[in-house]
Write a protein that holds these residues in place. Structure first.
Motif, PDB file in Angstrom:
ATOM      1  N   GLU A  99      -5.875  -2.096   3.333  1.00  0.00           N
ATOM      2  CA  GLU A  99      -5.969  -3.050   2.224  1.00  0.00           C
ATOM      3  C   GLU A  99      -4.747  -3.972   2.208  1.00  0.00           C
ATOM      4  N   PRO A 100      -4.847  -5.119   1.524  1.00  0.00           N
ATOM      5  CA  PRO A 100      -3.673  -5.982   1.394  1.00  0.00           C
ATOM      6  C   PRO A 100      -2.499  -5.237   0.750  1.00  0.00           C
ATOM      7  N   VAL A 101      -1.301  -5.579   1.185  1.00  0.00           N
ATOM      8  CA  VAL A 101      -0.083  -4.946   0.664  1.00  0.00           C
ATOM      9  C   VAL A 101       0.140  -5.389  -0.781  1.00  0.00           C
ATOM     10  N   ARG A 102       0.540  -4.425  -1.607  1.00  0.00           N
ATOM     11  CA  ARG A 102       0.860  -4.693  -3.008  1.00  0.00           C
ATOM     12  C   ARG A 102       2.333  -4.338  -3.258  1.00  0.00           C
ATOM     13  N   ILE A 103       2.836  -4.766  -4.399  1.00  0.00           N
ATOM     14  CA  ILE A 103       4.206  -4.455  -4.807  1.00  0.00           C
ATOM     15  C   ILE A 103       4.143  -3.595  -6.063  1.00  0.00           C
ATOM     16  N   ASP A 104       4.822  -2.437  -6.033  1.00  0.00           N
ATOM     17  CA  ASP A 104       4.898  -1.572  -7.202  1.00  0.00           C
ATOM     18  C   ASP A 104       5.720  -2.295  -8.267  1.00  0.00           C
ATOM     19  N   PRO A 105       5.140  -2.576  -9.430  1.00  0.00           N
ATOM     20  CA  PRO A 105       5.858  -3.358 -10.445  1.00  0.00           C
ATOM     21  C   PRO A 105       7.075  -2.626 -11.022  1.00  0.00           C
ATOM     22  N   TYR A 106       7.165  -1.326 -10.844  1.00  0.00           N
ATOM     23  CA  TYR A 106       8.275  -0.567 -11.409  1.00  0.00           C
ATOM     24  C   TYR A 106       9.411  -0.348 -10.419  1.00  0.00           C
ATOM     25  N   THR A 107       9.068  -0.162  -9.130  1.00  0.00           N
ATOM     26  CA  THR A 107      10.101   0.106  -8.124  1.00  0.00           C
ATOM     27  C   THR A 107      10.333  -1.067  -7.179  1.00  0.00           C
ATOM     28  N   GLN A 108       9.419  -2.020  -7.177  1.00  0.00           N
ATOM     29  CA  GLN A 108       9.439  -3.169  -6.263  1.00  0.00           C
ATOM     30  C   GLN A 108       9.177  -2.769  -4.818  1.00  0.00           C
ATOM     31  N   ALA A 109       8.772  -1.540  -4.574  1.00  0.00           N
ATOM     32  CA  ALA A 109       8.446  -1.084  -3.220  1.00  0.00           C
ATOM     33  C   ALA A 109       7.050  -1.566  -2.839  1.00  0.00           C
ATOM     34  N   ARG A 110       6.857  -1.788  -1.557  1.00  0.00           N
ATOM     35  CA  ARG A 110       5.542  -2.187  -1.069  1.00  0.00           C
ATOM     36  C   ARG A 110       4.686  -0.948  -0.836  1.00  0.00           C
ATOM     37  N   PHE A 111       3.367  -1.118  -1.038  1.00  0.00           N
ATOM     38  CA  PHE A 111       2.430  -0.031  -0.768  1.00  0.00           C
ATOM     39  C   PHE A 111       1.076  -0.618  -0.411  1.00  0.00           C
ATOM     40  N   THR A 112       0.253   0.200   0.239  1.00  0.00           N
ATOM     41  CA  THR A 112      -1.091  -0.205   0.599  1.00  0.00           C
ATOM     42  C   THR A 112      -1.951   1.045   0.753  1.00  0.00           C
ATOM     43  N   PHE A 113      -3.256   0.843   0.834  1.00  0.00           N
ATOM     44  CA  PHE A 113      -4.195   1.950   0.967  1.00  0.00           C
ATOM     45  C   PHE A 113      -5.072   1.784   2.198  1.00  0.00           C
ATOM     46  N   PHE A 114      -5.527   2.903   2.726  1.00  0.00           N
ATOM     47  CA  PHE A 114      -6.544   2.966   3.764  1.00  0.00           C
ATOM     48  C   PHE A 114      -7.320   4.248   3.521  1.00  0.00           C
ATOM     49  N   LYS A 115      -8.378   4.503   4.296  1.00  0.00           N
ATOM     50  CA  LYS A 115      -9.219   5.676   4.060  1.00  0.00           C
ATOM     51  C   LYS A 115      -9.297   6.563   5.294  1.00  0.00           C
ATOM     52  N   ASP A 116      -9.489   7.852   5.040  1.00  0.00           N
ATOM     53  CA  ASP A 116      -9.738   8.777   6.143  1.00  0.00           C
ATOM     54  C   ASP A 116     -11.236   8.763   6.462  1.00  0.00           C
ATOM     55  N   PRO A 117     -11.706   9.502   7.456  1.00  0.00           N
ATOM     56  CA  PRO A 117     -13.127   9.443   7.835  1.00  0.00           C
ATOM     57  C   PRO A 117     -14.102   9.829   6.721  1.00  0.00           C
ATOM     58  N   ASP A 118     -13.637  10.586   5.715  1.00  0.00           N
ATOM     59  CA  ASP A 118     -14.505  10.959   4.596  1.00  0.00           C
ATOM     60  C   ASP A 118     -14.362  10.027   3.407  1.00  0.00           C
ATOM     61  N   GLY A 119     -13.593   8.955   3.561  1.00  0.00           N
ATOM     62  CA  GLY A 119     -13.420   8.000   2.480  1.00  0.00           C
ATOM     63  C   GLY A 119     -12.318   8.363   1.494  1.00  0.00           C
ATOM     64  N   LEU A 120     -11.524   9.412   1.786  1.00  0.00           N
ATOM     65  CA  LEU A 120     -10.431   9.779   0.904  1.00  0.00           C
ATOM     66  C   LEU A 120      -9.368   8.679   0.952  1.00  0.00           C
ATOM     67  N   PRO A 121      -8.981   8.148  -0.198  1.00  0.00           N
ATOM     68  CA  PRO A 121      -7.934   7.116  -0.194  1.00  0.00           C
ATOM     69  C   PRO A 121      -6.585   7.700   0.201  1.00  0.00           C
ATOM     70  N   LEU A 122      -5.947   7.064   1.168  1.00  0.00           N
ATOM     71  CA  LEU A 122      -4.621   7.419   1.629  1.00  0.00           C
ATOM     72  C   LEU A 122      -3.711   6.224   1.381  1.00  0.00           C
ATOM     73  N   GLU A 123      -2.497   6.480   0.940  1.00  0.00           N
ATOM     74  CA  GLU A 123      -1.562   5.418   0.603  1.00  0.00           C
ATOM     75  C   GLU A 123      -0.356   5.471   1.523  1.00  0.00           C
ATOM     76  N   LEU A 124       0.133   4.300   1.923  1.00  0.00           N
ATOM     77  CA  LEU A 124       1.435   4.167   2.560  1.00  0.00           C
ATOM     78  C   LEU A 124       2.371   3.599   1.513  1.00  0.00           C
ATOM     79  N   TYR A 125       3.513   4.248   1.306  1.00  0.00           N
ATOM     80  CA  TYR A 125       4.479   3.803   0.310  1.00  0.00           C
ATOM     81  C   TYR A 125       5.807   3.593   1.020  1.00  0.00           C
TER      82      TYR A 125
END
Length: 128
Positions: A99-125
């Motif tokens: 997914e497009p990269v987002r910015i955490d409004p509280y920490t200003q860190a970047r994060f994004t999501f992707f899915k595993d083969p079963d559709g479980l949302p996984l996040e990179l922080y």
């Protein structure tokens, strides 16, 4: 009381597909792999870089679990990474939709999501 993360356990629909995703795409190292004949179930222990673990389980015909919109229960698993852009590039190079990269409004860190083969949302922080 001092609690530290030890593991998260996932029940997967297709064991071989999920094993390949978590090992080959995400690069997690296998700690142990056991077939539990009495349950017709595989249990795969995978190492995270910080000492935590993921456990993958297979069971015959597991029921689907709702995940969206905002169903009660596990919302997502998040992985802290330092080389944020590089990890995204590696995932996309292996055909993983990120997914497009987002910015955490509280920490200003970047994060994004992707899915595993079963559709479980996984996040990179992004870790500073």
């Amino acid at each position: 009381m001092r609690l530290n993360f030890h593991h998260a356990a996932l029940i997967v629909q297709d064991y071989e597909t999920s094993k390949a995703f978590y090992c080959d795409v995400l690069g997690l190292r296998i700690l142990a792999e056991n077939y539990r004949e009495d349950r017709a179930s595989w249990k795969l222990d995978l190492a995270l870089a910080d000492g935590g673990q993921l456990e993958l389980f297979s069971f015959p015909n597991p029921p689907a679990r709702p995940s969206r919109p905002e169903a009660c229960g596990l919302r997502h698993l998040a992985f802290r990474v330092q080389d944020f852009d590089d990890v995204i590039s590696q995932l996309e190079a292996q055909g993983v939709e990120v997914e497009p990269v987002r910015i955490d409004p509280y920490t200003q860190a970047r994060f994004t999501f992707f899915k595993d083969p079963d559709g479980l949302p996984l996040e990179l922080y992004e870790s500073p």
